[in-house]
Structures are given as C-alpha cells and as structure tokens.
Design a protein around this motif. Structure first.
Motif, PDB file in Angstrom:
ATOM      1  N   GLY A   1      15.665   0.380 -20.058  1.00 47.51           N
ATOM      2  CA  GLY A   1      13.663  -0.042 -20.827  1.00 47.51           C
ATOM      3  C   GLY A   1      13.058  -1.763 -19.665  1.00 47.51           C
ATOM      4  O   GLY A   1      12.444  -1.329 -19.114  1.00 47.51           O
ATOM      5  N   ARG A   2      14.099  -2.653 -19.855  1.00 45.54           N
ATOM      6  CA  ARG A   2      13.997  -3.773 -17.764  1.00 45.54           C
ATOM      7  C   ARG A   2      14.176  -2.738 -16.961  1.00 45.54           C
ATOM      8  O   ARG A   2      12.819  -3.680 -16.619  1.00 45.54           O
ATOM      9  N   SER A   3      14.945  -2.628 -16.380  1.00 47.13           N
ATOM     10  CA  SER A   3      14.764  -1.700 -15.054  1.00 47.13           C
ATOM     11  C   SER A   3      13.437  -1.256 -14.948  1.00 47.13           C
ATOM     12  O   SER A   3      12.746  -1.437 -13.946  1.00 47.13           O
ATOM     13  N   VAL A   4      12.861   0.173 -16.113  1.00 49.47           N
ATOM     14  CA  VAL A   4      12.402   0.759 -15.743  1.00 49.47           C
ATOM     15  C   VAL A   4      11.026  -0.032 -15.463  1.00 49.47           C
ATOM     16  O   VAL A   4       9.634  -0.242 -15.252  1.00 49.47           O
ATOM     17  N   ALA A   5      10.374  -1.098 -16.433  1.00 46.41           N
ATOM     18  CA  ALA A   5       9.560  -2.072 -16.486  1.00 46.41           C
ATOM     19  C   ALA A   5       8.883  -2.763 -15.446  1.00 46.41           C
ATOM     20  O   ALA A   5       8.380  -2.739 -14.712  1.00 46.41           O
ATOM     21  N   TYR A   6      10.161  -3.705 -14.590  1.00 50.03           N
ATOM     22  CA  TYR A   6      10.296  -4.077 -13.733  1.00 50.03           C
ATOM     23  C   TYR A   6      10.165  -3.590 -12.418  1.00 50.03           C
ATOM     24  O   TYR A   6       9.350  -3.685 -11.530  1.00 50.03           O
ATOM     25  N   ALA A   7      11.172  -2.318 -11.898  1.00 50.72           N
ATOM     26  CA  ALA A   7      10.129  -1.247 -10.942  1.00 50.72           C
ATOM     27  C   ALA A   7       8.842  -0.659 -11.391  1.00 50.72           C
ATOM     28  O   ALA A   7       8.093  -0.886 -10.252  1.00 50.72           O
ATOM     29  N   ALA A   8       8.257  -0.284 -11.985  1.00 50.25           N
ATOM     30  CA  ALA A   8       7.259   0.389 -12.037  1.00 50.25           C
ATOM     31  C   ALA A   8       6.198  -0.701 -12.067  1.00 50.25           C
ATOM     32  O   ALA A   8       4.826  -0.087 -11.635  1.00 50.25           O
ATOM     33  N   SER A   9       6.001  -1.524 -12.948  1.00 55.97           N
ATOM     34  CA  SER A   9       5.221  -3.219 -12.587  1.00 55.97           C
ATOM     35  C   SER A   9       4.940  -3.145 -11.208  1.00 55.97           C
ATOM     36  O   SER A   9       4.214  -3.679 -10.932  1.00 55.97           O
ATOM     37  N   GLY A  10       5.653  -3.278 -10.688  1.00 59.76           N
ATOM     38  CA  GLY A  10       6.320  -3.930  -9.300  1.00 59.76           C
ATOM     39  C   GLY A  10       6.037  -2.465  -8.506  1.00 59.76           C
ATOM     40  O   GLY A  10       4.593  -3.220  -7.481  1.00 59.76           O
TER      41      GLY A  10
ATOM     42  N   TYR B   1       5.655   6.669 -12.096  1.00 49.76           N
ATOM     43  CA  TYR B   1       6.952   5.954 -11.865  1.00 49.76           C
ATOM     44  C   TYR B   1       8.054   6.262 -13.058  1.00 49.76           C
ATOM     45  O   TYR B   1       8.718   6.224 -12.514  1.00 49.76           O
ATOM     46  N   GLN B   2       7.209   5.197 -14.173  1.00 46.60           N
ATOM     47  CA  GLN B   2       7.822   5.260 -15.127  1.00 46.60           C
ATOM     48  C   GLN B   2       8.756   6.213 -15.499  1.00 46.60           C
ATOM     49  O   GLN B   2       9.825   6.288 -16.102  1.00 46.60           O
ATOM     50  N   GLN B   3       8.126   6.961 -15.631  1.00 50.23           N
ATOM     51  CA  GLN B   3       8.627   8.828 -16.051  1.00 50.23           C
ATOM     52  C   GLN B   3       9.420   9.247 -15.313  1.00 50.23           C
ATOM     53  O   GLN B   3      10.464   9.778 -15.629  1.00 50.23           O
ATOM     54  N   ILE B   4       9.326   9.180 -14.360  1.00 51.93           N
ATOM     55  CA  ILE B   4       9.781   9.647 -13.048  1.00 51.93           C
ATOM     56  C   ILE B   4      11.329   9.218 -13.137  1.00 51.93           C
ATOM     57  O   ILE B   4      12.410   9.451 -13.230  1.00 51.93           O
ATOM     58  N   LEU B   5      11.605   7.390 -13.350  1.00 51.77           N
ATOM     59  CA  LEU B   5      12.736   6.735 -13.261  1.00 51.77           C
ATOM     60  C   LEU B   5      13.837   7.013 -14.370  1.00 51.77           C
ATOM     61  O   LEU B   5      14.804   7.193 -14.247  1.00 51.77           O
ATOM     62  N   ARG B   6      12.690   7.387 -15.972  1.00 48.65           N
ATOM     63  CA  ARG B   6      13.868   7.443 -17.279  1.00 48.65           C
ATOM     64  C   ARG B   6      13.516   9.195 -17.638  1.00 48.65           C
ATOM     65  O   ARG B   6      15.128   9.284 -17.472  1.00 48.65           O
TER      66      ARG B   6
ATOM     67  N   ASN C   1       2.397  -3.382  -6.078  1.00 44.54           N
ATOM     68  CA  ASN C   1       2.100  -2.997  -4.474  1.00 44.54           C
ATOM     69  C   ASN C   1       1.114  -1.984  -3.814  1.00 44.54           C
ATOM     70  O   ASN C   1       0.789  -2.358  -2.654  1.00 44.54           O
ATOM     71  N   LEU C   2       0.939  -1.242  -5.337  1.00 39.28           N
ATOM     72  CA  LEU C   2       0.172  -0.478  -4.299  1.00 39.28           C
ATOM     73  C   LEU C   2      -1.410  -0.797  -4.460  1.00 39.28           C
ATOM     74  O   LEU C   2      -1.981  -0.937  -3.172  1.00 39.28           O
ATOM     75  N   ARG C   3      -1.514  -1.762  -5.249  1.00 41.86           N
ATOM     76  CA  ARG C   3      -2.793  -2.509  -5.398  1.00 41.86           C
ATOM     77  C   ARG C   3      -3.350  -3.338  -4.410  1.00 41.86           C
ATOM     78  O   ARG C   3      -3.982  -3.445  -3.826  1.00 41.86           O
ATOM     79  N   LYS C   4      -1.565  -3.971  -3.621  1.00 36.09           N
ATOM     80  CA  LYS C   4      -1.874  -5.216  -2.895  1.00 36.09           C
ATOM     81  C   LYS C   4      -2.376  -4.202  -2.080  1.00 36.09           C
ATOM     82  O   LYS C   4      -2.994  -4.718  -0.133  1.00 36.09           O
ATOM     83  N   ALA C   5      -1.474  -3.278  -1.567  1.00 34.70           N
ATOM     84  CA  ALA C   5      -1.507  -2.851   0.245  1.00 34.70           C
ATOM     85  C   ALA C   5      -3.116  -1.936  -0.216  1.00 34.70           C
ATOM     86  O   ALA C   5      -3.682  -2.047   1.269  1.00 34.70           O
ATOM     87  N   MET C   6      -3.623  -1.846  -0.565  1.00 30.57           N
ATOM     88  CA  MET C   6      -5.295  -0.949  -0.803  1.00 30.57           C
ATOM     89  C   MET C   6      -6.008  -2.001  -0.758  1.00 30.57           C
ATOM     90  O   MET C   6      -6.419  -1.743   0.234  1.00 30.57           O
ATOM     91  N   TYR C   7      -5.649  -3.017  -0.998  1.00 30.35           N
ATOM     92  CA  TYR C   7      -6.393  -3.863  -1.400  1.00 30.35           C
ATOM     93  C   TYR C   7      -6.653  -4.771   0.980  1.00 30.35           C
ATOM     94  O   TYR C   7      -7.826  -5.239   0.400  1.00 30.35           O
TER      95      TYR C   7
ATOM     96  N   TYR D   1      11.944  -3.278  -4.835  1.00 32.44           N
ATOM     97  CA  TYR D   1      11.664  -3.333  -6.296  1.00 32.44           C
ATOM     98  C   TYR D   1      12.733  -1.929  -6.413  1.00 32.44           C
ATOM     99  O   TYR D   1      13.136  -0.932  -7.261  1.00 32.44           O
ATOM    100  N   ARG D   2      13.260  -1.540  -4.796  1.00 28.42           N
ATOM    101  CA  ARG D   2      14.082  -0.760  -4.706  1.00 28.42           C
ATOM    102  C   ARG D   2      15.888  -0.452  -5.944  1.00 28.42           C
ATOM    103  O   ARG D   2      16.288   0.187  -6.084  1.00 28.42           O
ATOM    104  N   THR D   3      16.569  -1.142  -6.232  1.00 27.22           N
ATOM    105  CA  THR D   3      17.194  -1.962  -6.493  1.00 27.22           C
ATOM    106  C   THR D   3      16.833  -1.456  -7.674  1.00 27.22           C
ATOM    107  O   THR D   3      17.881  -0.653  -8.398  1.00 27.22           O
ATOM    108  N   ALA D   4      15.813  -2.065  -8.951  1.00 25.14           N
ATOM    109  CA  ALA D   4      15.927  -1.889 -10.127  1.00 25.14           C
ATOM    110  C   ALA D   4      15.413  -0.055  -9.485  1.00 25.14           C
ATOM    111  O   ALA D   4      16.127   0.357 -11.359  1.00 25.14           O
ATOM    112  N   SER D   5      14.573   0.737  -9.300  1.00 20.45           N
ATOM    113  CA  SER D   5      14.870   1.960  -9.189  1.00 20.45           C
ATOM    114  C   SER D   5      15.646   2.701  -9.284  1.00 20.45           C
ATOM    115  O   SER D   5      15.824   3.291 -10.121  1.00 20.45           O
ATOM    116  N   ILE D   6      16.737   2.863  -8.816  1.00 19.77           N
ATOM    117  CA  ILE D   6      18.115   2.936  -8.595  1.00 19.77           C
ATOM    118  C   ILE D   6      19.057   3.051  -9.525  1.00 19.77           C
ATOM    119  O   ILE D   6      19.029   4.119 -10.220  1.00 19.77           O
ATOM    120  N   MET D   7      18.614   1.782 -10.198  1.00 21.65           N
ATOM    121  CA  MET D   7      19.708   1.397 -11.352  1.00 21.65           C
ATOM    122  C   MET D   7      18.975   2.209 -13.188  1.00 21.65           C
ATOM    123  O   MET D   7      19.908   2.284 -13.747  1.00 21.65           O
TER     124      MET D   7
END
Length: 597
Positions: A75-84, A128-133, A88-94, A12-18
């Motif tokens: 709005g679409r980019s940040v939703a995609y990046a933040a949700s992803g 993260y959503q707030q940071i990006l926007r 990933n955080l939940r997967k890494a923890m689990y 989700y790095r591209t969406a986070s940059i855009m």
C-alpha cells in the motif's frame, strides 16, 4: 503512447517494481491460510487434538500478520509510485505547454488542457495504482485459488470452471458497453470545464448584462449531459453485483450438494469442503475485480491518449540548430510576408491539425530603422496583432521572412529574441503579488529605483505613490483591484524593465485618458530615443506624432508614411481621420455600413 507515459515513472521505478512483489507475497499467504484452516479442522478439531489446534492456529496467526505486513508495504509503495507518476505527468505536460507556440495552443481549448491536467491525470494515477496492485493481485489470486481447488478435489473444480465461463461472458458484454460510454464522458468534461472557466473569467460581464440565468442554464445543460452518461454507465456497472451474487450462490449450492455426497462417501473431508467454499469466493471476487479493472483501464486509455498528446506535441516553433544570441539593433523588415491561421484549431481539444486556413496577412513588405517610432493603425481584423506576433516568433509566417537586427528571426535563439522584444497587449495580465513582484516579471534583478524609473516613464507612479503601501501594494489575481488604465500602465512599466531593443504597444493605452497617453508618448520620445517603438492604436491622436505610420486593411499594407503625407495620399487614413475628427462613431461600424475602406 505507452513509451511516453512509462518515461514519467522515473525515480518511482523501484517502488513500482516492489509493489507487485509485496502484493504477490501477500496473495500467496492469503491463499494458503484456507488450506491451513482445513488442516486445523480435520487434524485438530475433528480429531480432538488440541496440540494440532494450537499448532495450526499459531501458523494461521503468523501468516495473517505476515500478510498484513506485506499488504502495508504494498500500500505504501503503490501510493508513493502512483502519486509520483501523476506528479511527473503534470510536470511534463506543463513544461511542454510552456514551449508551445501560439499555433500549438490554438489546437487545444483552455478547458481541454485543464481537464487533461486534472481529471485525465487523476484517472491515470488511479489506473497505475490498480495496475500495480489489483492487476497483480486479482489474476494471481485467481490462478492460485484454482490450483488449490484442483489439489483439494479436481472433481468439484468443474463447478468453478462453469461459474467462471458464465461470469466472464456476462461481464464482457457489460464492460464493452460501459467502455464506450466512458469514452464520451471526457468530451462532456471539457464542455463542463469550459462553461465554468468562461463564467468565472467573465463574471463581471455576466452580472453587468444580468445573464446569470442564461449561464445557469448553459452550465446545467453541460452538467446534465455528464450526469446522464454517468447514470447510463453506472446502471450497467450495477449489473455486476447481482450477476456476481447469482453465480456465487449457485456455486455454494452446487458445492454444498456435491460436497455433502463426497463427505458421506468418504472422499472429501469437512475441512477441505470449508476451504473450497473460501476458494470459490476468492475466485469469483478475483473475476469481479478483473472486470472492474478492465472498465477502469478502458476509461483510462482515453485519458492516456489525451495526456500523451500534450506531452508528445512538438512545438511548431523551435530553436535553430546553431542559434544566434546577439541582436545587433532594433531594425525590422518584412519581406513578402503571408500568414494563414488554421481556423479549425482555435477551440479544438483533440490536437489534430485541420486543412481549412484563414489568411490574415498578404504580401506584407516594409522596412523600419532602429530607433524609429512607428504607428500602426487599421480596423478590427486588419492584421495588426498578427503582424506583431511574427516579430517575436509567437507565430512563423506562412510565406516570406521577418528580419530583426538584419537577420531572419528564425536564426535567433528564442529566449534572446523574445528578451529583445517587449510586447504590451491591450488586455495584459497582472499576477497575484505586490506591484513590485509584477514589475520584476520584466527583470527579476531590477532594483526599486529601476522600477520607479520605468513607472515614471509609463506614468504609473502617479497612482502608485497614492497607494498606502506604494510599491508593496498587493495586486489581486488578474489585477482586479486596479483600473484598466492602471493595469495597462503597470504592464508598460513591466515591459520597459526588460530594456528591450523593440517595444510594441498593442493598443495598450486604450484605457488611458488622452492626456496620460500623450505624456507616455512624450516620455518615450525623449528618454528612449534608441529603442524601436511600434504603437498600435485605434486613435490617430495616439500615432500622429510617430516618425511614420503603417496603415493596414484586411491583411494588406495600404500606406506607410508620415501623418501629413498619409492625409494627402491615403484614402483609408483620410477616412479614419475624418470620422474621428467628426466624432461620428466607431470606424469599424462606419466601414461596415458602407463607408470607404
């Protein structure tokens, strides 16, 4: 911590940059619109030029649509990046939790892990959503609005600077106090989740003892503590709005007063004053957004720490650098084994290691030949369950070594070792799904005939064949629609399907009747002669026919011999046998009242 979290951005790095790029473009257009509005008023309306009205009006409409388009993209980019990012955080923890040894799991409470994977990750997703926007939008809009004010009239910009100082000073004191309150909130969340989890898991016990009122009061206290913290925090946060309104209205009055003088003096136009009104609102709203971001980031900082702790936790037990994958046989040996529990970690939620230790095993040494059937008996707390946990490296000994197949268990690949050792616990868990699904946890490739054979050995076929859908019967979550004895027999069959070299039954026939227990023992002796079997039991009747019996008391092996020899030579075993034959009650209770131990 930051490096741990940023690694989870991944795809989700591209969406986070855009997202900041789209947001910055949107802000530039938003800030320029009031400037165009000033030209429309001065050069169009006040000058009586409809041509300029149409021109500047068209430009404003075009800019507004472009701003809307870039806002949608952001709005679409940040939703995609933040949700992803959150996924990933939940997967890494689990994934890391699955690698935990028992000692690692002891450091965190179950409710604490649930809070980290739900509430804490949600906080980080929002952050993260707030940071990006917002952290791009608010300061960028603030700076551009101030620049536009200086371009229009530098003299009136003093009003904004004074307003910013007053507002910033007020918000700083509010934020600093609110941040401390939010840091306490997560501890209360753990308490709340623990109360819910315990109640749901033990709902039958709660109802059996008619303790609903007590549980309601316990939950009410946890909810009340959380409520009070939130009320205090939100009450302080509510001061933002009146302070904001006070500063805004003060700026408007000051702008109106001084602006009117400058218009009359001919140094300021009506359109420029209108733009300044828009920019002052933009500046102060940006400050308000920044204040909210600081509160949110402070709140999420605690969540970030809690989440990164779980992801960064290095398991106490890992594979050796050059693991051995083949276990030759089911022989076992303990050599001077001592084991200490870290007692502080049992219900901890901060992941910190403590220093206080509780010893469970002391200088345990014995040898077991491959294919032997060994009974293990002793009172509650004697170290029986700890002993078997060391065989499959669920824990590692504090001193000494444990050998399986002639090698130290630390030399083996963990998957290979645990595949060769099947453990059936007294309170084993069944999962939602069919009986066949549960059995195939032991071996995903097991055929129906394999499952039938394992169930026959475990005497589980006796009740499965009576069910309307037989092996396709659905098991509710936790196995609530089968009895305790049926659940234990299914778990034994599941363990047998692994075809292990070592089978450990940790009091796993305690819910079965004596006849069924005897049938299971006989089936093991006759049909599994090469498999090493450890049978932990409270009843001598369950272990008397074993090749040898290990007698434990307070973490020490007090005897290891046949049933007949122990009756002659071991005082503790004689005491247990006498109590059970006399049917005078529970052995642990008898010892506590002064019986021999």
């Amino acid at each position: 911590m930051l490096r741990t979290l940023t690694r989870q951005i991944k795809e989700y790095r591209t969406a986070s940059i855009m997202t900041p790029v789209w947001t910055a473009t949107e802000v530039v257009l938003d800030v320029l619109i009031p400037y165009v509005t000033a030209s429309l008023i001065d050069k169009g309306i006040n000058a009586g030029s409809m041509e300029n009205v149409y021109l500047y009006g068209a430009v404003m409409i075009g800019m507004a649509f472009l701003s809307l388009a870039f806002g949608i993209l952001a709005g679409r980019s940040v939703a995609y990046a933040a949700s992803g990012f959150a996924a990933n955080l939940r997967k890494a923890m689990y994934r890391n939790i699955q690698r935990f040894a028992f000692s690692d799991i002891d450091k965190y409470s179950t409710s604490g892990l649930v809070t980290r994977m739900t509430t804490d990750v949600n906080n980080l997703q929002n952050a993260y959503q707030q940071i990006l926007r917002i952290t791009v939008r608010a300061p960028f809009r603030l700076v551009l609005s101030i620049v536009m004010c200086l371009i229009i009239d530098a003299r009136l910009s003093i009003i904004f600077i004074v307003a910013m100082v007053i507002l910033s000073f007020s918000l700083y004191h509010i934020i600093s106090r609110v941040a401390r309150l939010f840091q306490q909130v997560f501890v209360k969340y753990d308490d709340l989740n623990q109360s819910v989890q315990e109640n749901v898991q033990a709902i039958r016990v709660v109802k059996a003892f008619v303790r609903e009122d007590y549980e309601n009061q316990k939950f009410g206290k946890a909810a009340e503590a959380l409520y009070k913290l939130y009320v205090r925090a939100e009450s302080l946060m509510a001061l933002n709005h009146p302070i904001m309104n006070l500063v805004v209205y003060g700026c408007i009055i000051a702008l109106s007063w001084w602006g009117a003088h400058f218009i009359v003096g001919g140094t300021l136009t009506t359109g420029e004053l209108t733009s300044l009104f828009t920019y002052v609102m933009s500046i102060l709203q940006s400050l308000m957004m920044l204040s909210m971001i600081f509160v949110m980031l402070t709140q999420s900082a605690a969540s970030a720490k809690r989440v990164s702790e779980v992801i960064e936790e290095e398991p106490d037990i890992v594979n050796p650098e050059q693991p051995v994958y083949e276990i030759l046989d089911g022989s076992m040996a303990f050599r001077g084994v001592r084991f200490d529990y870290g007692s502080n970690g049992m219900n901890g939620s901060n992941g910190a290691n403590g220093t206080h230790k509780r010893s469970a095993l002391f200088n345990v040494s014995f040898d077991i030949a491959s294919g032997e059937t060994i009974g293990v008996i002793g009172g509650t707390g004697s170290g029986k369950s700890t002993l078997i946990s060391l065989i499959s490296r669920l824990y590692d000994p504090s001193e000494g070594e444990v050998l399986v197949g002639g090698r130290n268990v630390k030399d083996y690949d963990l998957t290979a070792l645990r595949s060769a050792v099947s453990v059936v616990l007294q309170n084993n868990i069944l999962f939602s799904g069919t009986i066949l699904d549960n059995l195939r946890w032991g071996n995903p490739k097991a055929t129906l005939d394999d499952c039938r054979h394992a169930c026959h050995l475990a005497c589980a076929d006796e009740f499965i064949d009576l069910m309307p859908e037989s092996y396709d019967t659905h098991i509710e979550q936790g196995g609530t629609n089968v009895s305790g004895g049926q659940k234990q027999r299914l778990c034994i069959a599941r363990a047998l399907l692994k075809q292990p070299k070592i089978l450990i039954l940790d009091d796993s026939t305690s819910a079965c009747d004596t006849a069924t227990d005897a049938k299971i023992q006989r089936a093991f002796r006759e049909e599994l002669p090469k498999m090493t079997k450890l049978i932990i039991a409270q009843r001598i009747l369950s272990v008397k026919d074993c090749d040898r019996i290990l007698v434990m008391d307070n973490g020490v092996v007090t005897g290891f011999d046949t049933h007949e020899n122990l009756l002659k030579n071991n005082t503790l075993y004689q005491e247990i046998n006498a109590i059970q034959n006399a049917d005078v009650g529970d052995f642990d209770e008898h010892v506590a009242k002064g019986g021999a131990a």
